[in-house]
Design a protein around this motif. Structure first.
Motif, PDB file in Angstrom:
ATOM      1  N   GLY A   1      -7.911  -0.678   7.482  1.00 58.82           N
ATOM      2  CA  GLY A   1      -7.891  -2.057   7.004  1.00 58.82           C
ATOM      3  C   GLY A   1      -6.669  -2.766   7.541  1.00 58.82           C
ATOM      4  O   GLY A   1      -5.775  -2.153   8.141  1.00 58.82           O
ATOM      5  N   ASP A   2      -6.621  -4.067   7.338  1.00 59.22           N
ATOM      6  CA  ASP A   2      -5.509  -4.871   7.847  1.00 59.22           C
ATOM      7  C   ASP A   2      -4.169  -4.416   7.271  1.00 59.22           C
ATOM      8  O   ASP A   2      -4.099  -3.784   6.208  1.00 59.22           O
ATOM      9  CB  ASP A   2      -5.724  -6.346   7.510  1.00 59.22           C
ATOM     10  N   SER A   3      -3.122  -4.790   7.949  1.00 54.64           N
ATOM     11  CA  SER A   3      -1.769  -4.502   7.485  1.00 54.64           C
ATOM     12  C   SER A   3      -1.489  -5.263   6.182  1.00 54.64           C
ATOM     13  O   SER A   3      -1.981  -6.379   5.981  1.00 54.64           O
ATOM     14  CB  SER A   3      -0.772  -4.921   8.563  1.00 54.64           C
ATOM     15  N   SER A   4      -0.734  -4.638   5.293  1.00 58.63           N
ATOM     16  CA  SER A   4      -0.234  -5.250   4.052  1.00 58.63           C
ATOM     17  C   SER A   4      -1.296  -5.468   2.976  1.00 58.63           C
ATOM     18  O   SER A   4      -1.075  -6.244   2.043  1.00 58.63           O
ATOM     19  CB  SER A   4       0.457  -6.596   4.348  1.00 58.63           C
ATOM     20  N   VAL A   5      -2.432  -4.792   3.079  1.00 57.40           N
ATOM     21  CA  VAL A   5      -3.427  -4.902   2.006  1.00 57.40           C
ATOM     22  C   VAL A   5      -3.179  -3.869   0.902  1.00 57.40           C
ATOM     23  O   VAL A   5      -3.835  -3.910  -0.142  1.00 57.40           O
ATOM     24  CB  VAL A   5      -4.872  -4.762   2.539  1.00 57.40           C
ATOM     25  N   GLY A   6      -2.257  -2.942   1.138  1.00 53.94           N
ATOM     26  CA  GLY A   6      -1.887  -1.982   0.100  1.00 53.94           C
ATOM     27  C   GLY A   6      -2.489  -0.607   0.260  1.00 53.94           C
ATOM     28  O   GLY A   6      -2.595   0.142  -0.719  1.00 53.94           O
ATOM     29  N   LYS A   7      -2.841  -0.221   1.473  1.00 52.83           N
ATOM     30  CA  LYS A   7      -3.459   1.094   1.698  1.00 52.83           C
ATOM     31  C   LYS A   7      -2.526   2.239   1.287  1.00 52.83           C
ATOM     32  O   LYS A   7      -2.927   3.149   0.558  1.00 52.83           O
ATOM     33  CB  LYS A   7      -3.851   1.237   3.176  1.00 52.83           C
ATOM     34  N   SER A   8      -1.299   2.178   1.768  1.00 54.08           N
ATOM     35  CA  SER A   8      -0.344   3.256   1.465  1.00 54.08           C
ATOM     36  C   SER A   8       0.012   3.283  -0.015  1.00 54.08           C
ATOM     37  O   SER A   8       0.152   4.355  -0.616  1.00 54.08           O
ATOM     38  CB  SER A   8       0.930   3.083   2.296  1.00 54.08           C
ATOM     39  N   CYS A   9       0.149   2.094  -0.612  1.00 54.78           N
ATOM     40  CA  CYS A   9       0.479   2.032  -2.037  1.00 54.78           C
ATOM     41  C   CYS A   9      -0.641   2.611  -2.889  1.00 54.78           C
ATOM     42  O   CYS A   9      -0.388   3.266  -3.910  1.00 54.78           O
ATOM     43  CB  CYS A   9       0.767   0.587  -2.440  1.00 54.78           C
TER      44      CYS A   9
END
Length: 232
Positions: free
Chosen positions: A28-36
């Motif tokens: 998914g796009d950067s900064s959508v919260g994948k890692s979080c």
């Protein structure tokens, strides 16, 4: 999505011998919260100042489904365009892809078409897909309705659509619980048909290192960390 009433138990760590091992990829796009989301699900922590992922990160989620210990190997990828050629090489041999957008970001929703195309042209065209609308805690900033996201999921044969919040923990673990249940159910359907799978795949699949439809993996985690260092 599976309708079976499986018993499920989340494990804090690997407990004894793992019977099933599946690879998941999160895109998914950067900064959508994948890692979080991954951190909330696997370690129950939220880092509001989390740095953007460089290349990819690797996490694990352990769960028992009907008393069968399952390990989900989660490949958390970056959304930055500069790394996309690298990330596409990880699509192969994934049992399930989780595509994440943010409910307050129209571009991240529009770009779902790109991520779907990436998956189906550069990986397994029949891969299981979950759609996740993250940042559900930002209801006052919502730009993507649940109805629009559900319609997208239905039109693209997505196995599951959920809204989540890495900040509050809402549905974070449920993503991986539902993934384990789905993959376990598929395992039960395919486990007694190895001859059929081999006849379809044959020597071509073995030579190209293609896995069976189940994509049961056993990834060398030390090797992954070496590749991670190469991305920096």
């Amino acid at each position: 999505m599976t309708q079976e009433n499986y018993t499920v138990e989340i494990l804090s760590q690997e407990m004894g011998e793992i019977e099933l091992n599946f690879k998941l990829i999160i895109i998914g796009d950067s900064s959508v919260g994948k890692s979080c989301l991954c951190l909330r699900a696997t370690k129950n922590v939220f880092e509001s100042m989390y740095s953007p992922t460089i290349g990819f990160e690797f996490m694990t989620f352990y769960v028992k489904v009907d008393d069968k210990p399952i390990k989900l190997q989660i490949w958390d990828t970056c959304g930055q365009e500069v790394y996309r050629s690298l990330i596409s090489s990880f699509y192969n041999n994934s049992s399930l892809a989780i595509i994440v957008y943010s409910i307050d970001n129209e571009d991240s929703f529009t770009n779902l078409e790109f991520w779907l195309n990436e998956l189906r042209t550069k990986g397994n065209p029949d891969i299981n897909i979950f759609l996740i609308g993250n940042k559900a805690d930002l209801e006052d900033k919502r730009k993507i309705t649940k109805e629009a996201a559900q319609e997208f999921a239905d039109n693209n044969k997505v196995k599951l659509f959920l809204e989540t919040s890495a900040k509050t923990g809402f549905n974070a673990q449920n993503i991986f619980i539902e993934a384990a249940k789905l993959l376990y159910e598929q395992h039960l359907k395919f486990k007694d048909r190895p001859s059929r799978i081999e006849s379809m795949a044959g020597s071509i699949a073995r030579e190209s290192n293609q896995s069976s439809p189940l994509n049961i993996m056993n990834v060398d985690e030390d090797e992954i960390r070496k590749k991670k260092r190469c991305c920096k």
